[in-house]
Design a protein around this motif. Structure first.
Motif, PDB file in Angstrom:
ATOM      1  N   ILE A   4       0.844  -1.195   0.000  1.00 38.63           N
ATOM      2  CA  ILE A   4       0.000   0.000   0.000  1.00 38.63           C
ATOM      3  C   ILE A   4       0.881   1.248   0.000  1.00 38.63           C
ATOM      4  N   LYS A   7       2.583   1.714  -3.359  1.00 40.09           N
ATOM      5  CA  LYS A   7       1.625   2.026  -4.426  1.00 40.09           C
ATOM      6  C   LYS A   7       1.080   3.453  -4.306  1.00 40.09           C
ATOM      7  N   TYR A   8       0.837   3.932  -3.089  1.00 40.73           N
ATOM      8  CA  TYR A   8       0.127   5.197  -2.907  1.00 40.73           C
ATOM      9  C   TYR A   8       0.951   6.350  -2.341  1.00 40.73           C
ATOM     10  N   LYS A  11       1.642   9.278  -4.776  1.00 36.39           N
ATOM     11  CA  LYS A  11       0.410   9.966  -5.162  1.00 36.39           C
ATOM     12  C   LYS A  11      -0.084  10.863  -4.032  1.00 36.39           C
ATOM     13  N   VAL A  12      -0.037  10.364  -2.809  1.00 38.06           N
ATOM     14  CA  VAL A  12      -0.442  11.172  -1.654  1.00 38.06           C
ATOM     15  C   VAL A  12       0.507  12.359  -1.509  1.00 38.06           C
ATOM     16  N   ASN A  46     -11.854   0.944  -0.111  1.00 39.12           N
ATOM     17  CA  ASN A  46     -11.245   1.993  -0.917  1.00 39.12           C
ATOM     18  C   ASN A  46     -10.131   2.692  -0.129  1.00 39.12           C
ATOM     19  N   GLN A  48      -7.375   3.965  -1.204  1.00 40.51           N
ATOM     20  CA  GLN A  48      -6.943   5.183  -1.869  1.00 40.51           C
ATOM     21  C   GLN A  48      -7.844   6.367  -1.514  1.00 40.51           C
ATOM     22  N   ILE A  52      -6.628   9.798   0.552  1.00 34.80           N
ATOM     23  CA  ILE A  52      -6.775  11.160   0.043  1.00 34.80           C
ATOM     24  C   ILE A  52      -7.637  11.995   0.992  1.00 34.80           C
ATOM     25  N   TYR A 113      -3.012  10.318 -10.280  1.00 34.69           N
ATOM     26  CA  TYR A 113      -4.005   9.259 -10.175  1.00 34.69           C
ATOM     27  C   TYR A 113      -4.531   8.882 -11.554  1.00 34.69           C
ATOM     28  N   GLU A 117      -8.929   5.308 -10.725  1.00 32.79           N
ATOM     29  CA  GLU A 117      -8.834   5.696  -9.322  1.00 32.79           C
ATOM     30  C   GLU A 117      -9.677   6.948  -9.045  1.00 32.79           C
ATOM     31  N   ARG A 121     -13.163   7.678  -6.566  1.00 39.18           N
ATOM     32  CA  ARG A 121     -13.318   8.826  -5.674  1.00 39.18           C
ATOM     33  C   ARG A 121     -14.601   9.590  -6.016  1.00 39.18           C
TER      34      ARG A 121
END
Length: 139
Positions: A4, A7-8, A11-12, A46, A48, A52, A113, A117, A121
């Motif tokens: 996790i 992967k994220y 982006k965060v 979710n 992701q 966010i 994103y 994805e 959201r």
């Protein structure tokens, strides 16, 4: 958890850098987001969307605590030239005209994103909006 994070995290971090203007603050808050994930993982699938949402809330709270939040400031990028300042002001004014949900979805796109994805959201926004409408009707 390592999957996790790998992967994220970027982006965060991109999302937070866009909101906060500085990579130092963004890195600190990104770490807080993932620390919260470890300490209190969400019950939802979710991840992701959860990341966010938490990142956005932490960033807004940080800006408020620094008394730096003003109309559009959370979306202002660092500029290098006077021309950049003009372009940033134009982007800022355009973003402020958009509804919050659309503004956030656009920021997600430019934070790296994928459309899939972002669609997840957007579905969450629709659910939240419907839930708020129902609560208001029942009140």
């Amino acid at each position: 958890m390592e999957q996790i994070y790998s992967k994220y995290y970027q982006k965060v971090l991109n999302y937070l850098t866009f909101m906060l203007k500085t990579s130092k603050e963004a890195e600190d808050i990104a770490q807080e987001v993932f620390y919260k994930l470890i300490k209190n993982p969400p019950r939802e699938d979710n991840i992701q969307g959860w990341l966010i949402t938490v990142a956005k809330n932490f960033a807004i709270n940080y800006l408020k605590s620094q008394k730096r939040i003003s109309m559009g400031e959370k979306y202002l990028l660092c500029s290098q030239t006077p021309q950049d300042d003009i372009e940033i002001l134009q982007v800022k004014m355009t973003l402020e005209k958009l509804p919050e949900e659309q503004r956030e979805l656009l920021i997600l796109k430019y934070s790296g994103y994928t459309y899939e994805e972002i669609a997840k959201r957007a579905a969450l926004f629709s659910f939240e909006s419907a839930l708020l409408t129902l609560i208001n009707l029942l009140s």
